[in-house]
Design a protein around this motif. Structure first.
Motif, mmCIF file in Angstrom:
data_model
loop_
_atom_site.group_PDB
_atom_site.id
_atom_site.type_symbol
_atom_site.label_atom_id
_atom_site.label_comp_id
_atom_site.label_asym_id
_atom_site.label_seq_id
_atom_site.Cartn_x
_atom_site.Cartn_y
_atom_site.Cartn_z
ATOM 1 N N GLU A 62 39.023 24.875 19.767
ATOM 2 C CA GLU A 62 39.954 25.513 21.024
ATOM 3 C C GLU A 62 39.126 26.847 21.402
ATOM 4 O OE1 GLU A 62 40.463 25.270 17.788
ATOM 5 O OE2 GLU A 62 40.726 27.421 16.806
ATOM 6 N N LYS A 63 38.320 27.191 20.721
ATOM 7 C CA LYS A 63 37.578 28.412 21.322
ATOM 8 C C LYS A 63 36.095 28.389 21.852
ATOM 9 C CE LYS A 63 40.308 31.710 19.635
ATOM 10 N NZ LYS A 63 40.701 32.025 18.051
ATOM 11 N N MET A 64 35.553 27.312 21.419
ATOM 12 C CA MET A 64 34.106 26.908 22.091
ATOM 13 C C MET A 64 33.567 25.519 22.020
ATOM 14 S SD MET A 64 31.763 27.633 18.721
ATOM 15 C CE MET A 64 32.128 27.066 16.852
ATOM 16 N N PRO A 70 31.475 30.138 24.309
ATOM 17 C CA PRO A 70 32.893 30.343 24.078
ATOM 18 C C PRO A 70 33.860 29.922 25.288
ATOM 19 C CG PRO A 70 31.638 32.262 23.795
ATOM 20 C CD PRO A 70 30.549 31.309 24.160
ATOM 21 N N LYS A 71 34.970 29.273 25.151
ATOM 22 C CA LYS A 71 35.718 28.803 26.270
ATOM 23 C C LYS A 71 35.898 29.852 27.404
ATOM 24 C CE LYS A 71 37.027 24.567 24.510
ATOM 25 N NZ LYS A 71 37.989 23.365 24.077
ATOM 26 N N GLU A 72 36.403 31.043 26.877
ATOM 27 C CA GLU A 72 36.574 32.179 27.742
ATOM 28 C C GLU A 72 35.525 32.478 28.780
ATOM 29 O OE1 GLU A 72 38.640 36.420 28.225
ATOM 30 O OE2 GLU A 72 37.980 35.790 26.182
ATOM 31 N N LYS A 86 39.370 41.430 21.262
ATOM 32 C CA LYS A 86 39.659 40.198 21.174
ATOM 33 C C LYS A 86 38.411 39.221 21.478
ATOM 34 C CE LYS A 86 42.585 36.495 21.837
ATOM 35 N NZ LYS A 86 41.821 35.387 22.030
ATOM 36 N N ARG A 87 37.575 39.461 22.331
ATOM 37 C CA ARG A 87 36.537 38.697 22.354
ATOM 38 C C ARG A 87 35.463 38.731 21.258
ATOM 39 N NH1 ARG A 87 35.483 40.182 28.966
ATOM 40 N NH2 ARG A 87 37.336 38.842 29.773
ATOM 41 N N ASP A 103 36.937 36.615 18.464
ATOM 42 C CA ASP A 103 36.829 35.220 19.032
ATOM 43 C C ASP A 103 35.457 34.775 18.778
ATOM 44 O OD1 ASP A 103 39.496 34.952 19.656
ATOM 45 O OD2 ASP A 103 39.191 34.765 21.682
ATOM 46 N N GLU A 106 34.575 34.318 15.089
ATOM 47 C CA GLU A 106 35.081 33.121 14.559
ATOM 48 C C GLU A 106 34.058 32.037 14.806
ATOM 49 O OE1 GLU A 106 39.035 31.172 15.668
ATOM 50 O OE2 GLU A 106 39.800 33.382 15.416
ATOM 51 N N CYS A 107 33.681 32.013 16.096
ATOM 52 C CA CYS A 107 32.677 30.826 16.482
ATOM 53 C C CYS A 107 31.391 30.752 15.713
ATOM 54 C CB CYS A 107 32.161 31.060 18.176
ATOM 55 S SG CYS A 107 33.792 30.924 18.991
#
Ligand code: AMP
Ligand code: ZN
Length: 111
Positions: A23-25, A43-45, A56-57, A60, A63-64
Motif C-alpha cells: 500500500e505504500k510503495m 513510495p506511492k505518494e 508522515k512521509r 512512511d 516503513e518502506c
C-alpha cells in the motif's frame, strides 16, 4: 501528478517490471541499469525529492526501508547493496518523484 512517469507506473498506465508492491510503495527494475541489479523503491505518494519529507512521509519512508530486510532474497540483493538518492538536477535527478536506487550484484567502487 498527471505528468509524472512514476505516478503513471504506479497506476499501471506505463508498464514496468514490478518486483514488489504494497500500500505504500512499489519496487521496480530500473529501465536503464547502472549495476547488475538496479532496482527502484518508489513510495506511492508523489513528492519531488528527499527535501519534501514531513513527519508522515518520513514515517512512511522508514516503513518502506524496514521492509527491505525481508525482501533481500526476492530482490536478489542479499549479498549486499547500495542505496542512492539523487536530489536535484545537479545531483543527477531526472524523475521528480522521490525514489531510492538499490544497486547490487557487482562490486561497487568505493567513494
Ligand atoms: P534519477 O536520475 O535519480 O531521477 O533516477 C531516475 C531513474 O528512473 C533512472 O535510473 C532511470 O533509468 C529510471 N527510469 C526512467 N524511466 C523509467 C521507466 N519507465 N521504468 C523504469 N525505470 C525508469
Ligand atoms: Zn509522481
Amino acid at each position: 501528478m498527471d505528468d509524472c512517469i512514476f505516478c503513471k507506473i504506479i497506476k499501471g498506465e506505463i508498464p514496468s517490471e514490478r518486483l514488489y508492491e504494497d500500500e505504500k510503495m512499489i519496487v521496480i527494475r530500473d529501465i536503464s541499469p547502472k549495476a547488475k541489479v538496479h532496482i527502484l523503491m518508489i513510495p506511492k505518494e508523489h513528492y519531488a525529492d528527499i527535501t519534501c519529507l514531513d513527519e508522515k512521509r518520513a514515517a512512511d519512508l522508514a516503513e518502506c526501508l524496514l521492509k527491505l530486510n525481508g525482501l533481500q532474497e526476492r530482490l536478489g540483493i542479499s549479498k549486499g547493496f547500495r542505496l542512492v538518492v539523487n536530489r536535484g538536477a545537479s545531483a543527477g535527478q531526472t524523475v521528480f518523484h522521490l525514489h531510492i536506487h538499490i544497486l547490487s550484484g557487482s562490486k561497487m567502487p568505493g567513494f
